[in-house]
Design an enzyme around this catalytic site. Structure first.
Site, PDB file in Angstrom:
ATOM      1  N   PRO A   9       0.793  -1.227   0.000  1.00  0.00           N
ATOM      2  CA  PRO A   9       0.000   0.000   0.000  1.00  0.00           C
ATOM      3  C   PRO A   9       0.826   1.277   0.000  1.00  0.00           C
ATOM      4  CG  PRO A   9      -0.151  -1.128   2.115  1.00  0.00           C
ATOM      5  CD  PRO A   9       0.503  -2.074   1.156  1.00  0.00           C
ATOM      6  N   ASN A  10       0.343   2.212  -0.782  1.00  0.00           N
ATOM      7  CA  ASN A  10       0.889   3.580  -0.897  1.00  0.00           C
ATOM      8  C   ASN A  10       2.206   3.657  -1.661  1.00  0.00           C
ATOM      9  OD1 ASN A  10      -1.243   4.851   0.648  1.00  0.00           O
ATOM     10  ND2 ASN A  10      -0.385   3.780   2.402  1.00  0.00           N
ATOM     11  N   ARG A  17       5.144  10.783  -2.798  1.00  0.00           N
ATOM     12  CA  ARG A  17       4.823  10.584  -1.390  1.00  0.00           C
ATOM     13  C   ARG A  17       6.034  10.905  -0.504  1.00  0.00           C
ATOM     14  NH1 ARG A  17       4.689   4.531   1.272  1.00  0.00           N
ATOM     15  NH2 ARG A  17       3.889   5.174   3.292  1.00  0.00           N
ATOM     16  N   TYR A  22      11.101   8.915   1.199  1.00  0.00           N
ATOM     17  CA  TYR A  22      11.097   7.839   0.202  1.00  0.00           C
ATOM     18  C   TYR A  22      11.775   8.203  -1.124  1.00  0.00           C
ATOM     19  CZ  TYR A  22       7.755   5.800   3.451  1.00  0.00           C
ATOM     20  OH  TYR A  22       7.163   5.287   4.584  1.00  0.00           O
ATOM     21  N   ASN A  71       7.989  -5.517  -0.431  1.00  0.00           N
ATOM     22  CA  ASN A  71       7.838  -4.361   0.451  1.00  0.00           C
ATOM     23  C   ASN A  71       6.350  -4.267   0.749  1.00  0.00           C
ATOM     24  OD1 ASN A  71       7.655  -1.959   1.781  1.00  0.00           O
ATOM     25  ND2 ASN A  71       8.964  -0.812   0.377  1.00  0.00           N
ATOM     26  N   ALA A  74       2.814  -0.655   5.045  1.00  0.00           N
ATOM     27  CA  ALA A  74       2.300  -0.679   6.419  1.00  0.00           C
ATOM     28  C   ALA A  74       1.753  -2.053   6.823  1.00  0.00           C
ATOM     29  CB  ALA A  74       1.228   0.395   6.588  1.00  0.00           C
ATOM     30  N   ASP A  84       1.414 -15.644   7.016  1.00  0.00           N
ATOM     31  CA  ASP A  84       1.010 -17.023   6.730  1.00  0.00           C
ATOM     32  C   ASP A  84       1.190 -17.374   5.251  1.00  0.00           C
ATOM     33  OD1 ASP A  84       0.383 -17.382   9.372  1.00  0.00           O
ATOM     34  OD2 ASP A  84      -1.799 -17.259   9.111  1.00  0.00           O
ATOM     35  N   GLU A  95      12.154  -9.452   2.714  1.00  0.00           N
ATOM     36  CA  GLU A  95      11.411  -8.245   3.119  1.00  0.00           C
ATOM     37  C   GLU A  95      12.300  -7.029   2.873  1.00  0.00           C
ATOM     38  OE1 GLU A  95       9.906  -8.324   7.170  1.00  0.00           O
ATOM     39  OE2 GLU A  95      10.013  -6.145   7.302  1.00  0.00           O
ATOM     40  N   HIS A  97      12.557  -2.584   2.868  1.00  0.00           N
ATOM     41  CA  HIS A  97      12.006  -1.269   3.162  1.00  0.00           C
ATOM     42  C   HIS A  97      12.946  -0.215   2.616  1.00  0.00           C
ATOM     43  CE1 HIS A  97       8.949  -3.044   5.608  1.00  0.00           C
ATOM     44  NE2 HIS A  97       9.887  -3.792   6.164  1.00  0.00           N
ATOM     45  N   ILE A  98      12.358   0.825   2.103  1.00  0.00           N
ATOM     46  CA  ILE A  98      13.137   1.943   1.566  1.00  0.00           C
ATOM     47  C   ILE A  98      13.754   2.721   2.731  1.00  0.00           C
ATOM     48  CG2 ILE A  98      12.945   4.107   0.263  1.00  0.00           C
ATOM     49  CD1 ILE A  98      10.483   2.683  -1.166  1.00  0.00           C
ATOM     50  N   ARG A 104      12.489   5.150  12.884  1.00  0.00           N
ATOM     51  CA  ARG A 104      11.251   5.934  12.751  1.00  0.00           C
ATOM     52  C   ARG A 104      10.316   5.671  13.944  1.00  0.00           C
ATOM     53  NH1 ARG A 104       8.957   5.225   6.868  1.00  0.00           N
ATOM     54  NH2 ARG A 104       7.751   7.046   7.557  1.00  0.00           N
TER      55      ARG A 104
HETATM   56  C1  DQA Z   1       8.027   1.194   4.158  1.00  0.00           C
HETATM   57  C2  DQA Z   1       8.034   1.442   5.665  1.00  0.00           C
HETATM   58  C3  DQA Z   1       6.641   1.226   6.244  1.00  0.00           C
HETATM   59  O1  DQA Z   1       6.661   1.455   7.645  1.00  0.00           O
HETATM   60  C4  DQA Z   1       5.656   2.176   5.618  1.00  0.00           C
HETATM   61  O2  DQA Z   1       4.359   1.933   6.094  1.00  0.00           O
HETATM   62  C5  DQA Z   1       5.685   2.128   4.126  1.00  0.00           C
HETATM   63  C6  DQA Z   1       6.983   2.046   3.457  1.00  0.00           C
HETATM   64  C7  DQA Z   1       9.394   1.501   3.520  1.00  0.00           C
HETATM   65  O3  DQA Z   1       9.631   1.045   2.416  1.00  0.00           O
HETATM   66  O4  DQA Z   1      10.218   2.214   4.120  1.00  0.00           O
HETATM   67  O5  DQA Z   1       4.663   2.245   3.462  1.00  0.00           O
HETATM   68  O6  DQA Z   1       7.750  -0.170   3.930  1.00  0.00           O
END
Ligand code: DQA
Length: 144
Positions: A9-10, A17, A22, A71, A74, A84, A95, A97-98, A104
């Site tokens: 998401p997002n 954003r 990011y 990624n 949230a 699962d 996994e 994350h940017i 944070r």
């Molecule tokens: C994220 C970190 C998450 O906490 C956040 O909700 C995101 C982006 C990152 O790539 O840093 O949407 O996954």
């Protein structure tokens, strides 16, 4: 080598954003660079804001692909269902994350999916995805 990248998401808003967190590049632009950097890798990209669609994509690719770079945005911090799904497939999931989630808000410090993943890469900007590709290549070469 076939790799599936899944953004949650997002992450469709990358570039627009919160650029101070990011960055200012869209994922589509970055993906072109990544593809050029790894000509030997077949990349498949999927983005969804919907938890169930992310789970469906993990199921769809999780028995035939060489790796999944996820990624989960949230959902990382909330989704037992994605945990699962990762547990239920054979393909190693990394996994990513940017941002450095540990630097944070405290609600980002815990991942519900990390325990189901092969490993976690966080905090290197979009370069986190390239590092994840390197990690999967190492797994395939039996270095890890
Ligand atoms: C994220 C970190 C998450 O906490 C956040 O909700 C995101 C982006 C990152 O790539 O840093 O949407 O996954």
């Amino acid at each position: 080598m076939k790799l599936q990248i899944i953004n949650g998401p997002n992450l469709n808003l990358l570039g627009a954003r919160e650029p101070e967190v990011y960055g200012s590049s869209s994922f589509e632009d970055y993906l072109q660079e990544l593809t050029q950097h790894f000509p030997e890798v077949e990349f498949y990209y999927f983005q969804s804001n919907v938890e169930g669609e992310i789970i469906n994509k993990i199921h769809e690719t999780g028995f035939s692909f060489d790796g999944i770079i996820l990624n989960a945005g949230a959902y990382t911090h909330t989704s037992i269902a994605i945990h699962d799904a990762i547990k239920g497939v054979k393909t190693p999931v990394i996994e990513v994350h940017i941002s450095n989630v540990h630097a944070r808000e405290t609600f980002r410090h815990h991942s519900l999916i990390a325990g189901a993943c092969k490993g976690v890469i966080a905090g290197f900007g979009l370069d986190s995805y390239r590092l994840a590709v390197e990690a999967i290549k190492s797994l395939n070469n039996n270095y890890a």
